[in-house]
Motif scaffolding. Structure first.
Motif, PDB file in Angstrom:
ATOM      1  N   SER A  16       0.828  -1.204   0.000  1.00 15.02           N
ATOM      2  CA  SER A  16       0.000   0.000   0.000  1.00 15.02           C
ATOM      3  C   SER A  16       0.866   1.260   0.000  1.00 15.02           C
ATOM      4  O   SER A  16       0.509   2.247  -0.636  1.00 15.02           O
ATOM      5  N   VAL A  17       2.019   1.237   0.665  1.00 15.23           N
ATOM      6  CA  VAL A  17       2.922   2.404   0.634  1.00 15.23           C
ATOM      7  C   VAL A  17       3.456   2.602  -0.792  1.00 15.23           C
ATOM      8  O   VAL A  17       3.544   3.724  -1.286  1.00 15.23           O
ATOM      9  N   LEU A  18       3.753   1.501  -1.462  1.00 18.53           N
ATOM     10  CA  LEU A  18       4.218   1.587  -2.848  1.00 18.53           C
ATOM     11  C   LEU A  18       3.139   2.207  -3.742  1.00 18.53           C
ATOM     12  O   LEU A  18       3.405   3.122  -4.528  1.00 18.53           O
ATOM     13  N   ALA A  19       1.897   1.712  -3.606  1.00 20.17           N
ATOM     14  CA  ALA A  19       0.789   2.229  -4.417  1.00 20.17           C
ATOM     15  C   ALA A  19       0.549   3.711  -4.128  1.00 20.17           C
ATOM     16  O   ALA A  19       0.405   4.528  -5.048  1.00 20.17           O
ATOM     17  N   LEU A  20       0.558   4.043  -2.848  1.00 21.08           N
ATOM     18  CA  LEU A  20       0.330   5.438  -2.435  1.00 21.08           C
ATOM     19  C   LEU A  20       1.376   6.389  -2.987  1.00 21.08           C
ATOM     20  O   LEU A  20       1.044   7.413  -3.586  1.00 21.08           O
ATOM     21  N   THR A  21       2.642   6.041  -2.774  1.00 17.60           N
ATOM     22  CA  THR A  21       3.713   6.957  -3.190  1.00 17.60           C
ATOM     23  C   THR A  21       3.819   7.005  -4.712  1.00 17.60           C
ATOM     24  O   THR A  21       4.218   8.022  -5.272  1.00 17.60           O
ATOM     25  N   SER A  22       3.440   5.903  -5.390  1.00 14.46           N
ATOM     26  CA  SER A  22       3.472   5.909  -6.858  1.00 14.46           C
ATOM     27  C   SER A  22       2.427   6.860  -7.412  1.00 14.46           C
ATOM     28  O   SER A  22       2.681   7.565  -8.380  1.00 14.46           O
ATOM     29  N   LEU A  23       1.241   6.877  -6.804  1.00 14.91           N
ATOM     30  CA  LEU A  23       0.174   7.726  -7.333  1.00 14.91           C
ATOM     31  C   LEU A  23       0.217   9.147  -6.770  1.00 14.91           C
ATOM     32  O   LEU A  23       0.066  10.113  -7.495  1.00 14.91           O
ATOM     33  N   PHE A  24       0.436   9.264  -5.483  1.00 14.55           N
ATOM     34  CA  PHE A  24       0.328  10.589  -4.844  1.00 14.55           C
ATOM     35  C   PHE A  24       1.668  11.256  -4.557  1.00 14.55           C
ATOM     36  O   PHE A  24       1.698  12.447  -4.240  1.00 14.55           O
ATOM     37  N   GLY A  25       2.758  10.506  -4.615  1.00 17.71           N
ATOM     38  CA  GLY A  25       4.085  11.090  -4.375  1.00 17.71           C
ATOM     39  C   GLY A  25       4.136  11.848  -3.066  1.00 17.71           C
ATOM     40  O   GLY A  25       3.753  11.332  -2.014  1.00 17.71           O
ATOM     41  N   LEU A  26       4.578  13.098  -3.142  1.00 19.04           N
ATOM     42  CA  LEU A  26       4.755  13.893  -1.931  1.00 19.04           C
ATOM     43  C   LEU A  26       3.430  14.300  -1.286  1.00 19.04           C
ATOM     44  O   LEU A  26       3.413  14.793  -0.167  1.00 19.04           O
ATOM     45  N   ARG A  27       2.321  14.065  -1.974  1.00 17.45           N
ATOM     46  CA  ARG A  27       1.000  14.385  -1.400  1.00 17.45           C
ATOM     47  C   ARG A  27       0.377  13.194  -0.664  1.00 17.45           C
ATOM     48  O   ARG A  27      -0.772  13.256  -0.220  1.00 17.45           O
ATOM     49  N   SER A  28       1.132  12.105  -0.536  1.00 18.91           N
ATOM     50  CA  SER A  28       0.577  10.877   0.055  1.00 18.91           C
ATOM     51  C   SER A  28      -0.002  11.087   1.454  1.00 18.91           C
ATOM     52  O   SER A  28      -1.107  10.627   1.757  1.00 18.91           O
ATOM     53  N   VAL A  29       0.763  11.796   2.310  1.00 17.49           N
ATOM     54  CA  VAL A  29       0.313  11.966   3.699  1.00 17.49           C
ATOM     55  C   VAL A  29      -0.971  12.793   3.749  1.00 17.49           C
ATOM     56  O   VAL A  29      -1.914  12.472   4.474  1.00 17.49           O
ATOM     57  N   GLU A  30      -0.978  13.842   2.919  1.00 17.03           N
ATOM     58  CA  GLU A  30      -2.165  14.710   2.871  1.00 17.03           C
ATOM     59  C   GLU A  30      -3.402  13.894   2.465  1.00 17.03           C
ATOM     60  O   GLU A  30      -4.465  14.006   3.083  1.00 17.03           O
ATOM     61  N   TRP A  31      -3.257  13.044   1.443  1.00 21.53           N
ATOM     62  CA  TRP A  31      -4.389  12.226   0.985  1.00 21.53           C
ATOM     63  C   TRP A  31      -4.832  11.258   2.087  1.00 21.53           C
ATOM     64  O   TRP A  31      -6.021  11.083   2.331  1.00 21.53           O
ATOM     65  N   LEU A  32      -3.854  10.657   2.755  1.00 23.45           N
ATOM     66  CA  LEU A  32      -4.171   9.679   3.806  1.00 23.45           C
ATOM     67  C   LEU A  32      -4.946  10.291   4.965  1.00 23.45           C
ATOM     68  O   LEU A  32      -5.704   9.612   5.645  1.00 23.45           O
ATOM     69  N   LYS A  33      -4.726  11.588   5.194  1.00 28.73           N
ATOM     70  CA  LYS A  33      -5.393  12.257   6.319  1.00 28.73           C
ATOM     71  C   LYS A  33      -6.774  12.792   5.951  1.00 28.73           C
ATOM     72  O   LYS A  33      -7.512  13.237   6.814  1.00 28.73           O
ATOM     73  N   THR A  34      -7.078  12.796   4.643  1.00 32.96           N
ATOM     74  CA  THR A  34      -8.329  13.400   4.187  1.00 32.96           C
ATOM     75  C   THR A  34      -9.454  12.378   4.129  1.00 32.96           C
ATOM     76  O   THR A  34      -9.288  11.294   3.569  1.00 32.96           O
ATOM     77  N   SER A  35     -10.564  12.741   4.727  1.00 27.54           N
ATOM     78  CA  SER A  35     -11.752  11.900   4.714  1.00 27.54           C
ATOM     79  C   SER A  35     -12.143  11.521   3.282  1.00 27.54           C
ATOM     80  O   SER A  35     -12.171  12.382   2.405  1.00 27.54           O
ATOM     81  N   GLN A  36     -12.388  10.212   3.039  1.00 23.83           N
ATOM     82  CA  GLN A  36     -12.697   9.756   1.676  1.00 23.83           C
ATOM     83  C   GLN A  36     -14.078   9.098   1.644  1.00 23.83           C
ATOM     84  O   GLN A  36     -14.363   8.214   2.456  1.00 23.83           O
ATOM     85  N   MET A  37     -14.887   9.517   0.680  1.00 23.61           N
ATOM     86  CA  MET A  37     -16.222   8.938   0.509  1.00 23.61           C
ATOM     87  C   MET A  37     -16.153   7.418   0.344  1.00 23.61           C
ATOM     88  O   MET A  37     -16.996   6.692   0.857  1.00 23.61           O
ATOM     89  N   ALA A  38     -15.134   6.957  -0.402  1.00 30.95           N
ATOM     90  CA  ALA A  38     -15.015   5.524  -0.689  1.00 30.95           C
ATOM     91  C   ALA A  38     -14.877   4.699   0.589  1.00 30.95           C
ATOM     92  O   ALA A  38     -15.193   3.512   0.610  1.00 30.95           O
ATOM     93  N   PHE A  39     -14.414   5.321   1.650  1.00 33.42           N
ATOM     94  CA  PHE A  39     -14.230   4.603   2.930  1.00 33.42           C
ATOM     95  C   PHE A  39     -15.197   5.136   3.990  1.00 33.42           C
ATOM     96  O   PHE A  39     -14.846   5.268   5.165  1.00 33.42           O
ATOM     97  N   ASN A  40     -16.394   5.472   3.547  1.00 37.37           N
ATOM     98  CA  ASN A  40     -17.428   5.992   4.458  1.00 37.37           C
ATOM     99  C   ASN A  40     -16.950   7.200   5.255  1.00 37.37           C
ATOM    100  O   ASN A  40     -17.263   7.333   6.436  1.00 37.37           O
ATOM    101  N   GLY A  41     -16.192   8.039   4.599  1.00 32.80           N
ATOM    102  CA  GLY A  41     -15.755   9.276   5.241  1.00 32.80           C
ATOM    103  C   GLY A  41     -14.535   9.146   6.126  1.00 32.80           C
ATOM    104  O   GLY A  41     -14.097  10.118   6.730  1.00 32.80           O
ATOM    105  N   ARG A  42     -14.004   7.945   6.220  1.00 32.33           N
ATOM    106  CA  ARG A  42     -12.806   7.780   7.063  1.00 32.33           C
ATOM    107  C   ARG A  42     -11.553   8.244   6.329  1.00 32.33           C
ATOM    108  O   ARG A  42     -11.461   8.095   5.115  1.00 32.33           O
ATOM    109  N   PRO A  43     -10.576   8.751   7.063  1.00 29.42           N
ATOM    110  CA  PRO A  43      -9.294   9.036   6.415  1.00 29.42           C
ATOM    111  C   PRO A  43      -8.577   7.705   6.170  1.00 29.42           C
ATOM    112  O   PRO A  43      -8.553   6.853   7.063  1.00 29.42           O
ATOM    113  N   PRO A  44      -8.016   7.500   4.982  1.00 24.90           N
ATOM    114  CA  PRO A  44      -7.461   6.179   4.633  1.00 24.90           C
ATOM    115  C   PRO A  44      -6.363   5.665   5.567  1.00 24.90           C
ATOM    116  O   PRO A  44      -6.184   4.456   5.683  1.00 24.90           O
ATOM    117  N   PHE A  45      -5.636   6.541   6.260  1.00 24.65           N
ATOM    118  CA  PHE A  45      -4.558   6.017   7.109  1.00 24.65           C
ATOM    119  C   PHE A  45      -5.097   5.061   8.165  1.00 24.65           C
ATOM    120  O   PHE A  45      -4.415   4.122   8.566  1.00 24.65           O
TER     121      PHE A  45
END
Ligand SMILES: [Zn+2]
Length: 194
Positions: free
Chosen positions: A140-169
Motif C-alpha cells: 500500500s505504501v508503494l501504491a500510495l507513493t506511486s500515485l500521490f508522491g509527496l501528497r501521500s500523507v495529505e491524501w491519507l489524512k483526508t476523509s474519503q467517501m469511498a471509505f465511508n468518510g474515514r481518512p485512509p490512514f
C-alpha cells in the motif's frame, strides 16, 4: 521490543539497519513496543526495496516511540523515503503499540501511548502473525507513493467517501484495510469512477 522480534527484523533488514563498513553487526535496539512490529517491518520492507531500485544508500539510525508515535530516523534517503517514515508515524496512531490490534492514543500516567481496549500482552506478539500484514502494508505504501508522491500523507489524512468518510490512514492498521486502499488507488490510477 522483545528480543526475538528484534532479531527477526535485524536479520531481514541487516543491509539497511547496519552500516556495512562496520566489521561487526552491532545490536540494533527498536525502542518501541512489539505491537508495531508489522508496521516497522512493512516500512523497512518498502524502504529496502525502494532504496535498492533507486540506488540509495539508506541507513536506518533509530526506530523509536516518541509522543505516542512511531519515529524512524535515517540517513541517505530521499523525499519518498521520508514520506514512507511519515506514513508509518501516521498509521502508528491507530495500532496498539503493545499487541498490534487497532488502538487509539491514550494518556497513561502522563505518557501518550497507543493502546487497544483489552488488556493485551506484548509477550504474546509473534513475528509470524504479522508476515501477511507486512507485505500488504508495504504494497500500500508503494501504491500510495506511486500515485500521490509527496501528497501521500495529505491524501491519507483526508476523509474519503469511498471509505465511508474515514481518512485512509486508519485502514492501513490492518491487512484487509491495506488491501482496500490498494484496490481503491488502482481504481483512481486507472480512472475508474469511484
Ligand atoms: Zn493491545
Amino acid at each position: 521490543m522483545v528480543n526475538d522480534l528484534e532479531a527477526v527484523l535485524a536479520e531481514n533488514f541487516a543491509n539497511i539497519l547496519f552500516d556495512g563498513r562496520q566489521a561487526e553487526v552491532r545490536f540494533f535496539g527498536f525502542e518501541c513496543g512489539g505491537g508495531w512490529y508489522g508496521l516497522v517491518g512493512g516500512t523497512l520492507l518498502f524502504i529496502q526495496q525502494y532504496s535498492r531500485e533507486n540506488k540509495l544508500d539508506v541507513v536506518i539510525r533509530q526506530v523509536k516511540e516518541k509522543f505516542g508515535e512511531l519515529r524512524i530516523y535515517l540517513r541517505g534517503g530521499d523525499e519518498i523515503v521520508d514520506i514512507a517514515t511519515d506514513i508509518a508515524g501516521l498509521v502508528s496512531r491507530v495500532i496498539c503499540e503493545s499487541c498490534g490490534c487497532r488502538g487509539k492514543l491514550n494518556e497513561e500516567e502522563g505518557w501518550l501511548r497507543v493502546r487497544c481496549e483489552i488488556q493485551c500482552d506484548e509477550l504474546q506478539v509473534k513475528a509470524e502473525n504479522f508476515e501477511t500484514y507486512k507485505f500488504s502494508y508495504a504494497a500500500s505504501v508503494l501504491a500510495l507513493t506511486s500515485l500521490f508522491g509527496l501528497r501521500s500523507v495529505e491524501w491519507l489524512k483526508t476523509s474519503q467517501m469511498a471509505f465511508n468518510g474515514r481518512p485512509p490512514f486508519e485502514l492501513l492498521a490492518t491487512t484487509e484495510g491495506c488491501h482496500e486502499v490498494v484496490v481503491h488507488i488502482g481504481r483512481l490510477a486507472y480512472g475508474v469512477g469511484v
